[in-house]
Design an enzyme around this catalytic site. Structure first.
Site, short mmCIF file in Angstrom:
data_model
loop_
_atom_site.label_atom_id
_atom_site.label_comp_id
_atom_site.label_asym_id
_atom_site.label_seq_id
_atom_site.Cartn_x
_atom_site.Cartn_y
_atom_site.Cartn_z
CB SER A 1 -39.19 82.50 -94.95
OG SER A 1 -37.84 82.17 -95.14
NE ARG B 1 -38.65 79.56 -89.60
CZ ARG B 1 -37.44 79.02 -89.79
NH1 ARG B 1 -37.06 77.99 -89.07
NH2 ARG B 1 -36.62 79.53 -90.70
CD GLU C 1 -41.24 81.79 -91.17
OE1 GLU C 1 -41.06 83.01 -90.95
OE2 GLU C 1 -40.33 81.01 -91.47
N1 EPU Z 1 -34.61 77.86 -103.75
C1 EPU Z 1 -34.91 78.15 -105.06
N2 EPU Z 1 -35.28 79.42 -105.38
C2 EPU Z 1 -35.33 80.40 -104.46
C3 EPU Z 1 -35.03 80.12 -103.11
C4 EPU Z 1 -34.67 78.83 -102.78
O1 EPU Z 1 -34.87 77.29 -105.93
O2 EPU Z 1 -35.64 81.54 -104.84
C5 EPU Z 1 -34.13 76.51 -103.41
C6 EPU Z 1 -32.61 76.54 -103.19
O3 EPU Z 1 -31.92 76.31 -104.37
C7 EPU Z 1 -32.39 75.46 -102.21
C8 EPU Z 1 -33.68 75.41 -101.43
O4 EPU Z 1 -34.65 76.11 -102.17
O5 EPU Z 1 -32.22 74.22 -102.83
C9 EPU Z 1 -33.51 75.99 -100.04
O6 EPU Z 1 -33.14 77.37 -100.14
P1 EPU Z 1 -32.41 78.16 -98.94
O7 EPU Z 1 -31.23 77.41 -98.49
O8 EPU Z 1 -32.22 79.56 -99.38
O9 EPU Z 1 -33.42 78.07 -97.73
P2 EPU Z 1 -35.01 78.22 -97.68
O10 EPU Z 1 -35.62 76.87 -97.46
O11 EPU Z 1 -35.48 79.02 -98.82
C10 EPU Z 1 -34.98 78.38 -95.04
C11 EPU Z 1 -35.58 79.25 -93.97
C12 EPU Z 1 -34.83 80.57 -93.87
C13 EPU Z 1 -33.38 80.26 -93.54
C14 EPU Z 1 -32.80 79.34 -94.63
C15 EPU Z 1 -31.41 78.87 -94.31
C16 EPU Z 1 -37.93 78.64 -93.84
C17 EPU Z 1 -39.33 79.05 -94.13
N3 EPU Z 1 -36.98 79.49 -94.25
O12 EPU Z 1 -35.16 79.05 -96.29
O13 EPU Z 1 -35.38 81.30 -92.79
O14 EPU Z 1 -32.61 81.44 -93.44
O15 EPU Z 1 -33.62 78.13 -94.74
O16 EPU Z 1 -31.44 77.96 -93.26
O17 EPU Z 1 -37.71 77.58 -93.26
C18 EPU Z 1 -37.03 82.92 -92.22
O18 EPU Z 1 -37.62 82.02 -91.61
O19 EPU Z 1 -37.47 84.10 -92.25
C19 EPU Z 1 -35.82 82.60 -92.96
C20 EPU Z 1 -35.19 83.48 -93.73
#
Ligand code: EPU
Length: 339
Positions: free
Chosen positions: A239, A164, A335
């Site tokens: 995010s 990012r 972010e």
């Molecule tokens: N998790 C939780 N609770 C939540 C959300 C997530 O426990 O409410 C845990 C999930 O269980 C999982 C981990 O966090 O183990 C990762 O969750 P997820 O796969 O949903 O991805 P994220 O890390 O929350 C990132 C990006 C998203 C992108 C997703 C999928 C960032 C800041 N965000 O989210 O990007 O869509 O991975 O690749 O890196 C964005 O940047 O606007 C965005 C949506």
């Protein structure tokens, strides 16, 4: 066509958070020439460049000339048997562009389906989802310098992409307007990447074992729709926070205290911790504070329930940051650009 500059212009429909804030002046430009003319004629004005408005939180009116980049068009600029180089203008909607590449059977962007915003802002924060980032297919972008109005091509190396992150958030911040981006995409032997757990599960659910680009895109769309609110229904910027990156030595101490904490190794020395997990564990998921709150399906997303001010959203984010710091000793960073 000459573009009119409008005064005291509402930006509510120009930011996906749906925050009401005014621009002192506003103009939308549809060509690079128009953009140059506007810059030349308004040398002394403060300027603010607005793309799709999908990654910013407006906490106040903008006392500047807001220039909305509305440059449209996409074309193939080169190809061989295996690859195609596609140039897309900055003002094209990202998701529509992704769908167009899939319709042509060009591979590389399918995992980034349904990300809000416009093409010109994708390099700024090296957007990414489901194991793919823009830097994986990015070749170069063209940008106009605000001061001298000179066109400069930034190669991938010059963009200094990180998680990012890019030069456009650092050394080149506020100095360039990205006007078009070139991507290299596959025409055959597509590198389908379904290793991300959510995609694997979604495809298995539909009994798909060797997915096409379209099927991967559809899986991503289904996952995003189930977790992420549609900005047209509930204002948000995806995010709100970045997933924090910690030194393994620091993380080891925290992990001892919270053995259930999720993390991913990202290098020999660093781990990434999902901020969504931290926020959920701190009890914020689905919690509402007046007109703003934390989304019920994805704790990393802050939403506007209708009439939130930017300040209200910011207060929620600060509350989350302080609580996470106190509870886990981890600093999480926004972010989203806070204006
Ligand atoms: N998790 C939780 N609770 C939540 C959300 C997530 O426990 O409410 C845990 C999930 O269980 C999982 C981990 O966090 O183990 C990762 O969750 P997820 O796969 O949903 O991805 P994220 O890390 O929350 C990132 C990006 C998203 C992108 C997703 C999928 C960032 C800041 N965000 O989210 O990007 O869509 O991975 O690749 O890196 C964005 O940047 O606007 C965005 C949506």
């Amino acid at each position: 066509m000459k573009q009119e500059i409008q005064n005291n212009f509402s930006l509510k429909n120009y930011n996906t958070f749906g925050i009401e804030a005014k621009a002192k002046q506003f103009v939308a430009v549809q060509s690079v020439d128009e953009l140059k003319t506007i810059l030349e004629q308004n040398k002394l004005e403060q300027k603010f460049i607005l793309g799709g408005g999908s990654n910013m939180l407006l906490t106040k009116d903008i006392e500047a000339l807001v220039i909305h980049i509305d440059l449209k068009g996409k074309k193939i600029i080169s190809e061989n048997e295996d690859f195609v180089w596609v140039e897309c203008k900055a003002g094209e909607n990202w998701h529509e562009f992704v769908l167009w590449t899939i319709d042509q059977d060009f591979g590389g962007l399918e995992n980034m389906s349904l990300i809000p915003g416009n093409v010109g802002t994708t390099p700024v924060q090296n957007i990414g989802a489901y194991g793919t980032e823009i830097k994986d297919t990015f070749v170069s972008c063209e940008a106009l310098s605000l001061e001298e109005q000179e066109t400069k091509t930034f190669t991938k190396e010059e963009c200094h992409f990180g998680y990012r992150e890019s030069i456009f958030k650092n050394e080149a911040k506020d100095r360039y307007i990205i006007t078009s981006v070139v991507f290299i995409l596959t025409k055959r032997n597509h590198k389908i990447n379904t290793s991300y757990g959510d995609i694997t599960n979604e495809l298995a659910k539909n009994n798909i074992s060797t997915p096409s680009l379209k099927e991967v895109s559809n899986a991503v769309i289904a996952i995003r729709k189930s977790k992420l609110p549609d900005p047209k229904e509930l204002g948000n910027s995806g995010s709100f926070f970045k997933n924090p990156i910690l030194l393994k030595s620091d993380f080891a101490k925290i992990h001892q205290q919270f053995p259930e904490m999720k993390y991913y190794d990202i290098s020999e020395t660093e781990v990434k911790v999902p901020a969504g997990w931290l926020i959920e564990q701190a009890g914020f998921k689905g919690k509402r504070f007046g007109n703003a709150g934390v989304h019920e399906n994805q704790a990393l997303v802050i939403v506007n329930y209708g009439n939130a001010t930017g300040q209200e959203v910011l207060d929620v984010s600060k509350n989350i940051q302080e609580t996470i710091l106190n509870k886990f000793g981890i600093q999480i960073e926004a972010e989203v650009n806070i204006i």
